[in-house]
Design an enzyme around this catalytic site. Structure first.
Site, PDB file in Angstrom:
ATOM      1  CB  SER A   1      -0.872   0.004   1.261  1.00 43.49           C
ATOM      2  OG  SER A   1      -0.041   0.183   2.399  1.00 43.49           O
TER       3      SER A   1
ATOM      4  CG  ASP B   1      -3.642  -3.073  -1.518  1.00 45.85           C
ATOM      5  OD1 ASP B   1      -4.580  -3.249  -2.310  1.00 45.85           O
ATOM      6  OD2 ASP B   1      -3.716  -3.271  -0.285  1.00 45.85           O
ATOM      7  CG  HIS B   2      -6.456   0.134  -1.344  1.00 49.35           C
ATOM      8  ND1 HIS B   2      -7.773   0.250  -1.699  1.00 49.35           N
ATOM      9  CD2 HIS B   2      -6.356  -1.032  -0.662  1.00 49.35           C
ATOM     10  CE1 HIS B   2      -8.446  -0.805  -1.243  1.00 49.35           C
ATOM     11  NE2 HIS B   2      -7.598  -1.596  -0.619  1.00 49.35           N
TER      12      HIS B   2
ATOM     13  CG  ASP C   1      -9.471   2.707  -3.931  1.00 46.68           C
ATOM     14  OD1 ASP C   1     -10.571   2.941  -4.483  1.00 46.68           O
ATOM     15  OD2 ASP C   1      -9.371   2.343  -2.742  1.00 46.68           O
TER      16      ASP C   1
ATOM     17  CD  GLU D   1     -12.439  -0.627  -4.136  1.00 41.72           C
ATOM     18  OE1 GLU D   1     -11.241  -0.889  -3.941  1.00 41.72           O
ATOM     19  OE2 GLU D   1     -13.260  -0.483  -3.222  1.00 41.72           O
TER      20      GLU D   1
ATOM     21  N   GLY E   1      -9.967  -4.751   7.574  1.00 42.44           N
ATOM     22  CA  GLY E   1      -9.759  -4.772   9.021  1.00 42.44           C
ATOM     23  C   GLY E   1     -10.301  -6.024   9.694  1.00 42.44           C
TER      24      GLY E   1
ATOM     25  CB  ALA F   1     -10.766 -11.340   1.153  1.00 40.84           C
ATOM     26  CB  SER F   2      -8.324 -10.994   6.654  1.00 40.55           C
ATOM     27  OG  SER F   2      -7.032 -10.709   6.167  1.00 40.55           O
TER      28      SER F   2
ATOM     29  CG  ASP G   1      -2.585  -5.904   5.504  1.00 40.78           C
ATOM     30  OD1 ASP G   1      -1.710  -6.484   6.177  1.00 40.78           O
ATOM     31  OD2 ASP G   1      -2.612  -4.673   5.385  1.00 40.78           O
TER      32      ASP G   1
HETATM   33  P1  13P Z   1      -8.074  -7.391   5.057  1.00 39.05           P
HETATM   34  O1  13P Z   1      -8.094  -6.214   5.976  1.00 39.05           O
HETATM   35  O2  13P Z   1      -9.347  -8.180   5.152  1.00 39.05           O
HETATM   36  O3  13P Z   1      -6.880  -8.254   5.222  1.00 39.05           O
HETATM   37  O4  13P Z   1      -8.043  -6.831   3.549  1.00 39.05           O
HETATM   38  C1  13P Z   1      -6.818  -6.459   2.961  1.00 39.05           C
HETATM   39  C2  13P Z   1      -7.010  -5.730   1.686  1.00 39.05           C
HETATM   40  O5  13P Z   1      -8.067  -5.657   1.097  1.00 39.05           O
HETATM   41  C3  13P Z   1      -5.809  -5.083   1.123  1.00 39.05           C
HETATM   42  O6  13P Z   1      -6.116  -4.327  -0.008  1.00 39.05           O
HETATM   43  O1  G3H Z   2      -6.479  -2.386   2.296  1.00 38.77           O
HETATM   44  C1  G3H Z   2      -5.614  -1.895   3.014  1.00 38.77           C
HETATM   45  C2  G3H Z   2      -4.476  -2.727   3.444  1.00 38.77           C
HETATM   46  O2  G3H Z   2      -4.826  -3.501   4.555  1.00 38.77           O
HETATM   47  C3  G3H Z   2      -3.271  -1.881   3.670  1.00 38.77           C
HETATM   48  O3  G3H Z   2      -3.375  -1.131   4.830  1.00 38.77           O
HETATM   49  O4  G3H Z   2      -2.735   1.190   4.193  1.00 38.77           O
HETATM   50  O5  G3H Z   2      -2.482   0.382   6.551  1.00 38.77           O
HETATM   51  O6  G3H Z   2      -0.973  -0.463   4.754  1.00 38.77           O
HETATM   52  P1  G3H Z   2      -2.335   0.077   5.103  1.00 38.77           P
HETATM   53 ZN    ZN Z   3      -8.067  -3.458   0.058  1.00 41.74          ZN
END
Ligand code: 13P
Ligand code: G3H
Ligand code: ZN
Length: 309
Positions: A50, A82-83, A104, A134, A181, A213-214, A256
């Site tokens: 990220s 990511d994002h 994003d 997205e 989260g 998706a955790s 994550d």
């Molecule tokens: P989690 O918080 O469910 O692990 O999602 C991570 C995520 O979507 C990172 O982009």
């Molecule tokens: O979707 C977000 C990820 O969990 C990354 O989180 O921006 O705190 O690194 P972060």
């Molecule tokens: Zn995400």
């Protein structure tokens, strides 16, 4: 093997109806834990950073550590942003050597999201980099609302179709009930597979991405809390539900929070049981083992045994 894009791994995943695991990386132990699990399972893997991970570790450190991983293994590895919050961050990652970026634009209205995504796609494609975009807003457990408001928040399949046609993005993250989260559901976990199926009917050749998706793995949560943590009542998406999402057309599943729990639980345990320990290799080493174990279980249970490099 040098870094690859996700193009080929997604093509195979779509044909064989499974998802590829995309794991967030922030430091060396996390990278090593994920990559050694994927290498043992002979599974392709997406490592994603990220913009806050990049701020924390630095472009060069992240990139060089991931390159080191590619030199030590033979599995296909993607390095993905990511994002990505804006064009500039995506551009910086593309210029630095990332093979995939996410823009994003979900916080913007439809037209602004289209324009921003298209700008990133044009820049990325000219340089052989793929783009995830997205559309739709990821839920938060605090957002429990009535059904019609709920529907407005999920991805609209017609909009998803138009968005992909107009932007040319390579993959699309959609909102079907997951959230980022540790607190994803206040009651029973529920995903809108019907929306996923409608999106897939309209976009059969577009890899679909599931964020947030955790699983919030119960054993890890319990371990965190047992050794001094305070994360009560957290709940995620069970493995069977993720597997079903993969079978129905999700090609990338983001994880994550489970890695954060793995790392924190193992370090807490070392400290609680061994107050004399102050060598970082002792607790970071345990954390790395726990990351590996967590990713290996995920690959076996969710990303499935046919998910081979
Ligand atoms: P989690 O918080 O469910 O692990 O999602 C991570 C995520 O979507 C990172 O982009
Ligand atoms: O979707 C977000 C990820 O969990 C990354 O989180 O921006 O705190 O690194 P972060
Ligand atoms: Zn995400």
């Amino acid at each position: 093997m040098p870094l690859v894009t996700s193009k080929e791994m997604f093509e195979r995943a779509m044909k064989e109806h499974y998802a590829i695991g995309a794991f967030n990386v922030n430091n060396m132990e996390i990278i090593q834990g994920i990559v050694s699990a994927a290498a043992e399972e002979n599974s392709p893997v997406i490592l994603q950073a990220s913009s806050s991970a990049i701020k924390y570790a630095g472009y060069n450190y992240l990139l060089k550590m991931v390159e080191a991983a590619t030199q030590e293994t033979n599995i296909p590895i993607v390095l993905h942003l990511d994002h990505g919050p804006d064009f500039e961050t995506c551009k910086a990652c593309i210029d630095a050597g990332f093979t995939s970026v996410m823009i994003d634009g979900s916080k913007y209205d439809f037209e602004e999201n289209v324009a921003l995504t298209k700008k990133v796609v044009d820049y990325a494609h000219e340089r052989g980099v793929v783009v995830e975009a997205e559309i739709g807003k990821l839920a938060g457990v605090e957002d429990e609302v009535n059904v019609s408001e709920d529907d407005a928040r999920y991805t609209n399949p017609d909009e998803a179709y138009e968005f992909v046609q107009r932007t040319g993005c390579d993959s699309l993250a959609i909102a079907i009930g997951t959230s980022h989260g540790a607190y994803k559901f206040s009651g029973e976990p529920r995903l809108r597979y019907d929306i996923l199926q409608k999106v897939k009917e309209k976009l059969p050749n577009t890899p679909i991405v599931l964020h947030g998706a955790s699983t919030v793995i119960p054993e890890l949560l319990e371990m965190c809390n047992k050794y001094g943590g305070n994360i009560p009542g957290a709940q995620g998406v069970p493995d069977e539900m993720l597997k079903k999402a993969g079978e129905l057309g999700v090609s990338k599943i983001n994880v994550d929070t489970d890695l954060r729990l793995a790392m924190t639980a193992s370090i807490r345990k070392v400290f609680a049981e061994n107050p004399e320990v102050f060598d970082p290799r002792k607790y970071c080493g345990e954390a790395r083992k726990m990351i590996k174990n967590t990713v290996q279980n995920k690959i076996r249970n969710v990303f499935c045994s046919s998910n081979k490099a």
